[in-house]
Motif scaffolding. Structure first.
Motif, PDB file in Angstrom:
ATOM      1  N   SER A 178       0.849  -1.204   0.000  1.00 22.23           N
ATOM      2  CA  SER A 178       0.000   0.000   0.000  1.00 22.23           C
ATOM      3  C   SER A 178       0.881   1.249   0.000  1.00 22.23           C
ATOM      4  N   ARG A 206      -5.818   3.801   2.368  1.00 22.43           N
ATOM      5  CA  ARG A 206      -4.665   2.959   2.705  1.00 22.43           C
ATOM      6  C   ARG A 206      -5.083   1.496   2.769  1.00 22.43           C
ATOM      7  N   GLY A 207      -4.232   0.627   2.252  1.00 24.25           N
ATOM      8  CA  GLY A 207      -4.435  -0.809   2.401  1.00 24.25           C
ATOM      9  C   GLY A 207      -3.454  -1.333   3.437  1.00 24.25           C
ATOM     10  N   ARG A 234      -0.071  -2.362   4.616  1.00 24.08           N
ATOM     11  CA  ARG A 234       1.269  -2.027   4.150  1.00 24.08           C
ATOM     12  C   ARG A 234       2.311  -2.788   4.956  1.00 24.08           C
TER      13      ARG A 234
END
Ligand SMILES: O=C(O)CCC(=O)C(=O)O
Ligand SMILES: [Fe+2]
Length: 302
Positions: A174, A278-279, A281
């Motif tokens: 991400s 955001r994913g 990360r």
């Protein structure tokens, strides 16, 4: 001297996949390219930037390929995730290089193959030239931050004197927003106190880190400033409007690398504005510890 001119900041993306081809002419930095100056290609700062006190930024051609990222975090039997499962570690884990012992001596251990072979993390970092002045000319210690869920971050901090003052941070999975902060005298905007010192809540420099990119922090940015990631689930970007350069919403600091972004989503966000969710990360923090010992010789010293 302007505040900016004191900074020695380097950000870049990963060199391309595949075998390293020796370069005959040095790569020019962003400033020299823009001004069409002859760049001597010296890292961490070329002579032109050095003389002007400008941050010297090199941008090698291509980010790490998706295949390399998948290999590292996609659950393959050789990748980082399998290593985590094996070591039952949940978040922060030193994945290689061994433990730091007394007097900052690294009890060296072999690196796992996913950093030495495909996708070639160590050779790629060597190829940036940023570790040329460090004791082993390459990182010998990597911390895997596994993992940042949306909403998680890391408080502003310094990495400290145990390492040679160059740190390469690779982002996987991400994007995130990465900020550099400075200490200041106490007032209403203070956000933290560390060793009796106050951290200014306004970043001196903000960077949008894309997945598969690396940022390399060196010079004063390593030794004097702090870095951190705010605890957000998404990053809203106020676009470049032709006068003002793009910023993260609520912060007055230009996104320093907005012209270097490779992904279509991130590029569009800085040009027209937008929100990047955001994913999950993962990050690899790669450094060189000067003093190393192996356990056998350490015990023999007795
Ligand atoms: O995850 C990141 O990008 C930063 C990690 C970091 O600052 C550290 O490990 O010291
Ligand atoms: Fe750090």
């Amino acid at each position: 001297m302007s505040a900016q001119s004191q900074y020695n900041y380097n950000a870049m993306q990963m060199p391309p996949d595949g075998p390293r081809v020796p370069r005959r002419t040095p790569m020019a930095c962003q400033f020299c390219r823009g001004r069409k100056l002859k760049c001597d290609g010296v890292r961490p700062s070329c002579a032109n930037c050095n003389r002007r006190g400008f941050p010297c930024v090199y941008v090698p051609v291509k980010p790490l390929a998706r295949a390399g990222e998948n290999w590292l975090i996609g659950g393959s039997s050789c990748g980082v995730r399998s290593y985590f499962i094996a070591t039952r570690n949940i978040r922060l884990h030193k994945i290689t290089g061994g433990q730091l012992a007394a007097k900052n001596v690294l009890m060296i251990q072999p690196m796992p193959s996913f950093v030495t072979t495909f996708p070639g993390i160590i050779p790629r970092l060597e190829a940036t030239g940023m570790f040329r002045s460090s004791a082993h000319q390459a990182p010998n210690h990597i911390i895997m931050n596994e993992k940042y869920l949306p909403g998680q971050g890391i408080m502003p901090h310094q990495d400290g004197p145990a390492y040679h003052p160059v740190v390469a941070t690779i982002s996987l999975g991400s994007h995130t927003a990465f900020h550099y902060y400075r200490y200041k005298a106490q007032d209403a905007n203070s956000i933290d106190v560390e060793d009796g010192r106050i951290i200014d809540s306004t970043p001196v420099l903000s960077v949008l880190l894309e997945p598969r990119s690396v940022i390399i922090t060196t010079g004063n940015f390593y030794t004097s400033y702090l870095h951190g990631i705010q605890e957000l689930t998404e990053d809203t970007i106020v676009a470049n409007d032709g006068i003002n350069q793009p910023k993260f919403e609520g912060l007055d600091t230009t996104i320093a690398n907005w012209k270097m972004l490779a992904g279509s989503e991130t590029r569009s966000a800085v040009m027209t504005g937008g929100t990047l969710k955001r994913g999950v990360r993962y990050s690899l923090t790669c450094r060189d510890v000067e003093n190393v010992a192996n356990i056998k010789s350490f015990l023999n010293r007795g």
